[in-house]
Design a protein around this motif. Structure first.
Motif, mmCIF file in Angstrom:
data_model
loop_
_atom_site.group_PDB
_atom_site.id
_atom_site.type_symbol
_atom_site.label_atom_id
_atom_site.label_comp_id
_atom_site.label_asym_id
_atom_site.label_seq_id
_atom_site.Cartn_x
_atom_site.Cartn_y
_atom_site.Cartn_z
ATOM 1 N N ALA A 250 20.955 140.197 49.225
ATOM 2 C CA ALA A 250 22.088 139.619 48.493
ATOM 3 C C ALA A 250 23.108 139.027 49.459
ATOM 4 C CB ALA A 250 22.733 140.679 47.608
ATOM 5 N N ALA A 251 23.367 139.724 50.557
ATOM 6 C CA ALA A 251 24.289 139.204 51.574
ATOM 7 C C ALA A 251 23.724 137.949 52.223
ATOM 8 C CB ALA A 251 24.557 140.276 52.627
ATOM 9 N N SER B 168 21.671 135.835 50.893
ATOM 10 C CA SER B 168 21.737 134.753 49.913
ATOM 11 C C SER B 168 23.133 134.146 49.856
ATOM 12 C CB SER B 168 21.341 135.287 48.529
ATOM 13 O OG SER B 168 21.553 134.330 47.519
ATOM 14 N N LYS B 169 24.138 134.988 49.963
ATOM 15 C CA LYS B 169 25.521 134.523 49.879
ATOM 16 C C LYS B 169 25.951 133.811 51.158
ATOM 17 C CE LYS B 169 28.300 137.166 47.671
ATOM 18 N NZ LYS B 169 29.196 138.286 47.234
ATOM 19 N N SER C 168 23.908 132.559 53.633
ATOM 20 C CA SER C 168 22.952 131.545 54.103
ATOM 21 C C SER C 168 22.641 131.665 55.590
ATOM 22 C CB SER C 168 23.473 130.130 53.796
ATOM 23 O OG SER C 168 23.654 129.943 52.413
#
Length: 285
Positions: A163-164, A166-167, A169
């Motif tokens: 998730a990190a 993805s946020k 990049s």
């Protein structure tokens, strides 16, 4: 091209030449989705490469998790490998009955446990059989062997880390599922999961990395597939799929290409698609 790298991929010719080596161990790591209608253990018992042991991906796993075949705890891995007669000083070659489907997952599992003398048989059991090479239906003679493990935590990512990524990049997140499942236009085979993909991820269907005979494409051709999908190969990579099995085909391809910084999102879409509070993207990347 013929791969003969005992840390990534070896050819059927290579395995045939080394099959009698005293410290070689062969593993049948066949696994299939339920709708394939295939029983990998029964197929192994009918015919396998001489001396091969059967690796049960669903059992040599973390059964404390609700998610399927998550990476096994260190102690369980050691116990199961000793029972299979696999230990320190052995070189391991892994194959499966589809050509290249589940064997890379077990290759990655060994690497997660700090074992580098492990390779996948390029083309797998179908190529071995097509060439008329020896098979048997006998169980192997197993002698207990000590195994030392040093878990490489950087080779696996959990949902919080993904998730990190993805946020921020800061990783290339690569999804091995089919284009339809990635885009959210095809339903997921497991009920209750949302359709789509992790925001910011790119789609490299694992089949795009393989030749028609199930062997791996050349490093240059592999690179071209990743680049065509928009993957930034200058970033470290996280691979994903449905349950973390075919994702490892991407890791094997990256390793063959010389891209050394890559990990598997073990929970993959079975985990991500389950939680309503995690964002989902649809359509092509």
């Amino acid at each position: 091209m013929a791969y003969d790298d005992p840390t990534t991929l070896v050819s059927t010719d290579w395995l045939a030449q080394h099959l009698q080596d005293p410290d070689l161990r062969v593993i049948d790591a066949s696994w299939y989705l339920p709708d394939a209608g295939r029983d990998p253990r029964a197929e192994y018992q009918t015919a396998h490469i001489p001396g091969a042991r059967f690796f049960d991906i669903d059992e040599i796993a973390d059964l404390r998790s609700d998610l399927p075949h998550m990476a096994p705890p260190v102690e369980k891995f050691i116990s199961r490998m000793r029972a299979m007669g696999i230990g320190d000083g052995h070189h391991v070659v892994i194959y499966d009955g589809a050509g290249a489907y589940s064997a890379p997952r077990v290759w990655w599992t060994f690497r997660l446990m700090g074992k580098s003398d492990v390779a996948v048989l390029d083309g797998g059991f179908p190529k071995w059989q097509a060439e008329g090479r020896a098979v048997e239906d006998l169980p192997p003679v197993v002698r207990d062997r000590h195994m030392t493990v040093q878990r490489q935590a950087h080779l696996v990512k959990d949902v919080t880390q993904v998730a990190a990524a993805s946020k921020l990049s800061d990783y290339a997140i690569i999804d091995a599922r089919s284009p339809g499942r990635f885009a959210g236009t095809d339903p997921e085979p497991r009920p209750g999961l949302r359709s789509g993909h992790i925001p910011g991820s790119r789609n490299v269907h694992f089949e795009a990395l393989l030749n028609a005979d199930g062997t791996m494409k050349s490093p240059d051709d592999l690179r071209a597939v990743f680049e065509a999908a928009g993957v930034n190969l200058k970033k470290p990579a996280i691979t994903s799929c449905g349950t973390g099995v075919t994702a490892a085909i991407l890791n094997l391809a990256l390793e063959v290409m010389g891209h050394r910084n890559h990990a598997v999102y073990d929970g993959s879409w079975t985990e991500w698609g389950m939680y309503d509070d995690l964002p989902v993207a649809t359509g092509p990347a």
